[in-house]
Motif scaffolding. Sequence first.
Motif, PDB file in Angstrom:
ATOM      1  N   LYS A  84     -24.441 -29.992  49.445  1.00 47.00           N
ATOM      2  CA  LYS A  84     -23.125 -29.183  49.837  1.00 47.00           C
ATOM      3  C   LYS A  84     -22.219 -30.261  51.102  1.00 47.00           C
ATOM      4  CE  LYS A  84     -25.281 -25.896  52.478  1.00 47.00           C
ATOM      5  NZ  LYS A  84     -25.944 -24.805  54.162  1.00 47.00           N
ATOM      6  N   GLU A  85     -22.261 -31.194  51.271  1.00 48.15           N
ATOM      7  CA  GLU A  85     -21.483 -32.101  51.555  1.00 48.15           C
ATOM      8  C   GLU A  85     -20.250 -32.659  50.058  1.00 48.15           C
ATOM      9  OE1 GLU A  85     -24.996 -33.207  51.593  1.00 48.15           O
ATOM     10  OE2 GLU A  85     -25.389 -31.890  53.465  1.00 48.15           O
ATOM     11  N   LEU A  86     -20.364 -32.020  49.298  1.00 44.45           N
ATOM     12  CA  LEU A  86     -20.496 -32.578  48.067  1.00 44.45           C
ATOM     13  C   LEU A  86     -18.522 -32.394  48.394  1.00 44.45           C
ATOM     14  CD1 LEU A  86     -20.148 -34.472  44.799  1.00 44.45           C
ATOM     15  CD2 LEU A  86     -20.351 -31.736  44.531  1.00 44.45           C
ATOM     16  N   ASP A  87     -17.249 -33.342  48.087  1.00 43.76           N
ATOM     17  CA  ASP A  87     -16.393 -32.726  48.017  1.00 43.76           C
ATOM     18  C   ASP A  87     -16.099 -32.520  46.595  1.00 43.76           C
ATOM     19  OD1 ASP A  87     -15.669 -32.643  50.249  1.00 43.76           O
ATOM     20  OD2 ASP A  87     -14.314 -34.664  50.339  1.00 43.76           O
ATOM     21  N   VAL A  88     -14.887 -31.170  46.296  1.00 41.15           N
ATOM     22  CA  VAL A  88     -14.758 -30.991  45.130  1.00 41.15           C
ATOM     23  C   VAL A  88     -12.908 -30.636  44.133  1.00 41.15           C
ATOM     24  CG1 VAL A  88     -16.980 -29.350  44.194  1.00 41.15           C
ATOM     25  CG2 VAL A  88     -14.904 -28.166  45.367  1.00 41.15           C
ATOM     26  N   THR A  89     -12.662 -30.889  43.706  1.00 39.30           N
ATOM     27  CA  THR A  89     -11.409 -30.648  43.574  1.00 39.30           C
ATOM     28  C   THR A  89     -11.234 -29.339  43.319  1.00 39.30           C
ATOM     29  OG1 THR A  89     -11.887 -30.614  40.596  1.00 39.30           O
ATOM     30  CG2 THR A  89     -10.992 -32.603  41.779  1.00 39.30           C
ATOM     31  N   THR A  90      -9.795 -29.034  43.165  1.00 37.20           N
ATOM     32  CA  THR A  90      -9.454 -27.698  43.048  1.00 37.20           C
ATOM     33  C   THR A  90      -9.599 -27.172  41.527  1.00 37.20           C
ATOM     34  OG1 THR A  90      -6.956 -28.212  42.470  1.00 37.20           O
ATOM     35  CG2 THR A  90      -7.181 -27.865  44.913  1.00 37.20           C
ATOM     36  N   GLN A  91      -9.478 -27.653  40.315  1.00 34.42           N
ATOM     37  CA  GLN A  91     -10.021 -27.568  39.400  1.00 34.42           C
ATOM     38  C   GLN A  91     -11.290 -26.443  39.727  1.00 34.42           C
ATOM     39  OE1 GLN A  91      -8.027 -26.243  36.611  1.00 34.42           O
ATOM     40  NE2 GLN A  91     -10.235 -25.070  36.199  1.00 34.42           N
ATOM     41  N   GLU A  92     -12.294 -27.441  39.974  1.00 36.46           N
ATOM     42  CA  GLU A  92     -13.255 -27.057  40.007  1.00 36.46           C
ATOM     43  C   GLU A  92     -14.116 -25.853  41.303  1.00 36.46           C
ATOM     44  OE1 GLU A  92     -15.179 -32.234  39.208  1.00 36.46           O
ATOM     45  OE2 GLU A  92     -14.701 -31.149  41.775  1.00 36.46           O
ATOM     46  N   ALA A  93     -13.207 -25.967  41.858  1.00 42.73           N
ATOM     47  CA  ALA A  93     -13.698 -24.540  43.285  1.00 42.73           C
ATOM     48  C   ALA A  93     -12.790 -23.563  42.092  1.00 42.73           C
ATOM     49  CB  ALA A  93     -12.507 -24.843  44.195  1.00 42.73           C
ATOM     50  N   ALA A  94     -11.652 -23.627  41.563  1.00 40.03           N
ATOM     51  CA  ALA A  94     -11.034 -22.669  40.336  1.00 40.03           C
ATOM     52  C   ALA A  94     -12.708 -22.412  39.744  1.00 40.03           C
ATOM     53  CB  ALA A  94     -10.304 -22.852  40.334  1.00 40.03           C
ATOM     54  N   MET A  95     -12.566 -22.525  39.265  1.00 37.80           N
ATOM     55  CA  MET A  95     -13.743 -22.491  38.030  1.00 37.80           C
ATOM     56  C   MET A  95     -15.415 -22.375  38.497  1.00 37.80           C
ATOM     57  SD  MET A  95     -13.580 -26.407  35.416  1.00 37.80           S
ATOM     58  CE  MET A  95     -14.479 -25.739  35.331  1.00 37.80           C
ATOM     59  N   PHE A  96     -15.516 -21.990  39.848  1.00 33.43           N
ATOM     60  CA  PHE A  96     -16.723 -21.980  40.246  1.00 33.43           C
ATOM     61  C   PHE A  96     -16.535 -20.958  41.134  1.00 33.43           C
ATOM     62  CE2 PHE A  96     -19.299 -20.817  44.145  1.00 33.43           C
ATOM     63  CZ  PHE A  96     -20.848 -21.409  43.962  1.00 33.43           C
ATOM     64  N   LEU A  97     -15.040 -20.199  41.343  1.00 35.69           N
ATOM     65  CA  LEU A  97     -14.345 -19.152  42.671  1.00 35.69           C
ATOM     66  C   LEU A  97     -14.331 -18.108  40.871  1.00 35.69           C
ATOM     67  CD1 LEU A  97     -12.894 -19.913  45.364  1.00 35.69           C
ATOM     68  CD2 LEU A  97     -15.112 -19.249  44.984  1.00 35.69           C
ATOM     69  N   ASN A  98     -14.238 -18.430  39.513  1.00 38.59           N
ATOM     70  CA  ASN A  98     -13.691 -17.790  38.497  1.00 38.59           C
ATOM     71  C   ASN A  98     -12.070 -17.418  38.824  1.00 38.59           C
ATOM     72  OD1 ASN A  98     -13.463 -16.669  35.648  1.00 38.59           O
ATOM     73  ND2 ASN A  98     -14.783 -14.994  36.792  1.00 38.59           N
ATOM     74  N   VAL A  99     -11.339 -18.269  39.207  1.00 37.94           N
ATOM     75  CA  VAL A  99     -10.172 -17.559  39.828  1.00 37.94           C
ATOM     76  C   VAL A  99      -9.679 -18.668  39.228  1.00 37.94           C
ATOM     77  CG1 VAL A  99     -10.751 -16.110  41.757  1.00 37.94           C
ATOM     78  CG2 VAL A  99     -10.304 -18.765  41.828  1.00 37.94           C
ATOM     79  N   SER A 100      -7.694 -18.596  38.890  1.00 33.17           N
ATOM     80  CA  SER A 100      -7.229 -19.566  38.409  1.00 33.17           C
ATOM     81  C   SER A 100      -6.982 -20.611  39.383  1.00 33.17           C
ATOM     82  CB  SER A 100      -5.785 -19.089  38.573  1.00 33.17           C
ATOM     83  OG  SER A 100      -4.924 -18.639  39.048  1.00 33.17           O
TER      84      SER A 100
END
Length: 158
Positions: A84-100
Amino acid sequence: MMSGVLDREMILDNKEDVELVKAAQRCIVGALDHSNAVNIAIMEDGVERVDDLPLLKLPPKVLRLFADILGSLAQGKAVAIMPKELDVTTQEAAMFLNVSRPYLVRLLEEGKIPFHKVGTHRRIRFEDVVQYKERRQQISLDALQQLADQAQELNMGY
């Protein structure tokens, strides 16, 4: 890195493996429901004596996690495990949320998801991304419930 984890997500594509996973889940859930079982013996094919096997001691929470993972796999769902403590990039977060990615950046700039910068790059705690997704899902469920309640009040036959 999250992308490395997602590249290796676990999906079962073979009926035999799915049946093995279902049996293992039933076994673990049964042990958890009927006792405070924390011991698991791992046996090789052909071994008949359990007395000679080393026991793997695990807390019930870990066994519950295994059971949940096995349940998801048995339903054909992909499973990925990450801290859970993992930092993600904006691209990785967008992919997880299924948004651009631009939409995600707008959410960050509006303060809807906390982030920090590493140099000039935005980083988001994965836990914050998961919390945002859960909040979004709850809002959707609440709106759906309100529509269902309204349909009941108006006798719309739903």
